[in-house]
Design an enzyme around this catalytic site. Structure first.
Site, PDB file in Angstrom:
ATOM      1  CB  CYS A  34     -16.859  15.150 -30.474  1.00 18.88           C
ATOM      2  SG  CYS A  34     -16.944  16.809 -31.156  1.00 18.88           S
ATOM      3  CG  ASP A 444      -2.711 -19.339  -8.140  1.00 19.88           C
ATOM      4  OD1 ASP A 444      -1.510 -19.232  -8.406  1.00 19.88           O
ATOM      5  OD2 ASP A 444      -3.292 -18.677  -7.249  1.00 19.88           O
TER       6      ASP A 444
END
Length: 505
Positions: A34, A444
């Site tokens: 599971c 940037d």
């Protein structure tokens, strides 16, 4: 991978979905494995064995739980934040390399012997590369069985199985049901995988992810930088063309409640696992947002940004070569101008396609086409034209690897060695093509503007020192910084239109 018994047991007892994909739980009394968040009553600790992967549980004879479907949980975030051999191998396995080229092909791409790859993968995952590929084939088969009306013989072929017998045996072993039983329990989605005309197969899928997910910057960035003909935003979905191992494809990805709805058009159904893998990579769906946000929120300046928009992802790419070329095309020009330049190249050299929904026209040109493109189709300064051709030639000849399995440090060095390529381009490729979660675009303009507005140093050593505590998640910090500056990349087109309308009123 997480296999510490105490931590794993705590996650199982609390049904903590954050750990889905990190490990699986084998219950010896039932023979079932599971996911940690399974809603069934947690078994006693003495009856549990924790496994680092579904493949390892399957190799030990466990079958997938029919209730929590552990095979359909989000992938482990571990493989997208590491650059070592095992992580690179897992990214290649997810991209279908073992199915197409075998373990020998996987080893060649990684630059190691087959024995070394087998040993290291098995030591960490508890299963061999072949077993991991088999588990992936089983999951692909289940998706096709339950969501399409394809004949089961075609499902077997599309999932990568070499024979109907191996397909039947694997599905029975993994899911404790024959393929026909799986299909009889499920209502197939309308339009499943019926051919749409003579050329395309159409499928509808759901891509799970770990919550939260901030869709504004993720889809907004992709749409704002979309190249006409290759990408578009239509009816609330980001659509684009892709070139896959066996032919072109079209994907449409729409954010929904708890999953991303995906529509896929394929020339060849065997490309489905690759299309799913690249779509997940594009949207960074296997990230662990709670862990990332918790780390970034320890910074008092970033904390309000994280609280305002939890779950930011890094918008990536479906093709590293395409993205690297587009980044050079967009050097020192606006987003709009970069789209225009790229669209000219698509019109001149892209492979035409007949989009089933009619909005897209071609795939992005490959590196060979860009390397040999005529001057009149490269409307840019001569210096950038030279850079673009040098990069395209290196990519076409295989001298630079910008794939998801690349060595991050080596690729950075090789890119920097090319004329006209500096830190901005290198870190952009590292962040969005290679998937380095610590890539940082220090130079940037948007990052510098955001840092300055927040009262932080925006250049030089002081800037890097300020960002150092954000490691190893600086690529995600960049998303928050970009998000603090007004720009169309930060929101979906409908949101932008609504904001403009409200402001005008």
């Amino acid at each position: 991978m997480l296999t510490d018994p105490q931590t794993c047991m705590t996650a199982v007892r609390s049904r903590d979905a954050r750990f889905d994909g990190w490990f699986v739980t084998g219950v010896r009394t039932t023979g079932i494995y599971c996911r940690p968040s399974c809603p069934a009553t947690p078994p006693k600790a003495r009856n549990i064995t924790f496994y680092p992967s579904a493949a390892a549980a399957q190799a030990s004879g466990f079958r997938a739980c029919k209730r929590c479907r552990p095979d359909a949980s989000p992938g482990s975030p571990e493989w997208n934040v590491r650059a070592d051999l095992v992580a690179r191998a897992m990214r290649l396995i997810a991209d279908g390399v073992v199915d197409r080229e075998g373990v020998d092909g996987l080893s060649r791409r990684l630059g190691y012997s087959t024995r070394q790859v087998e040993r290291q993968v098995r030591a960490e995952l508890g299963a061999s590369p072949l077993a991991l590929a088999r588990a992936q084939r089983a999951q692909t088969a289940r998706v096709l069985i339950e969501t399409t009306n394809l004949p089961l013989t075609q499902v077997a072929h599309a999932s990568g199985f070499g024979s109907i017998r191996s397909f039947n045996d694997t599905v029975r072993a993994v899911f404790a049901m024959a393929p026909r039983e799986l299909r009889s329990r499920t209502k197939v989605l309308a339009g499943g995988a019926s051919p749409t005309g003579a050329a395309w197969h159409h499928l509808q899928l759901r891509l799970p992810f770990r919550r939260p997910l901030e869709v504004g910057n993720l889809f907004g960035h992709l749409v704002a930088t979309a190249v006409p003909g290759v990408e578009e935003w239509r009816d609330g979905a980001y659509r684009r063309t892709m070139q896959l191992p066996h032919g072109p494809a079209v994907i449409a990805l729409r954010p929904d409640d708890g999953f991303v709805a995906a529509r896929v058009w394929l020339r060849d159904l065997t490309d489905l696992p690759v299309a799913i893998s690249r779509s997940r990579w594009l949207l960074d769906l296997d990230a662990d947002p709670e862990a990332i946000d918790a780390h970034l929120a320890t910074d008092e300046v970033l904390a309000p940004l994280v609280a305002a928009a939890p779950g930011r992802r890094v918008p990536r790419t479906v093709d590293g070569v395409e993205f690297a070329l587009r980044l050079v095309i967009g050097q020192q020009i606006s987003t709009r101008a970069a789209r225009t330049h790229a669209a000219r190249l698509v019109e001149a050299y892209g492979e035409p396609i007949d989009d089933p929904d009619g909005g897209l026209t071609a795939t992005f040109p490959d590196a060979v086409a860009i390397a040999t493109a005529a001057d009149e189709t490269l409307a840019m300064p001569q210096s950038r034209r030279n850079t673009l051709r040098a990069l395209a030639t290196a990519l076409a000849e295989g001298r630079i690897d910008v794939s998801t399995s690349a060595d991050w440090a080596r690729t950075r060095q090789e890119l920097l060695a090319l004329p006209g390529i500096g830190p901005w381009t290198v870190e952009g490729v590292a962040m969005r093509a290679l998937g380095d979660p610590d890539a940082f675009l220090a130079t940037d303009l948007g990052v510098r503007q955001a840092m300055s507005a927040l009262g932080l140093p925006d250049a030089g050593r002081a800037q890097l020192d300020t960002a150092a505590p954000w490691r190893p998640w600086r690529a995600y910090a960049v998303q928050h910084l970009w998000g603090s500056v007004p720009h169309e990349i930060n929101q979906l087109p409908e949101q932008a239109t609504h904001e403009q309308t409200r402001s005008a009123g």
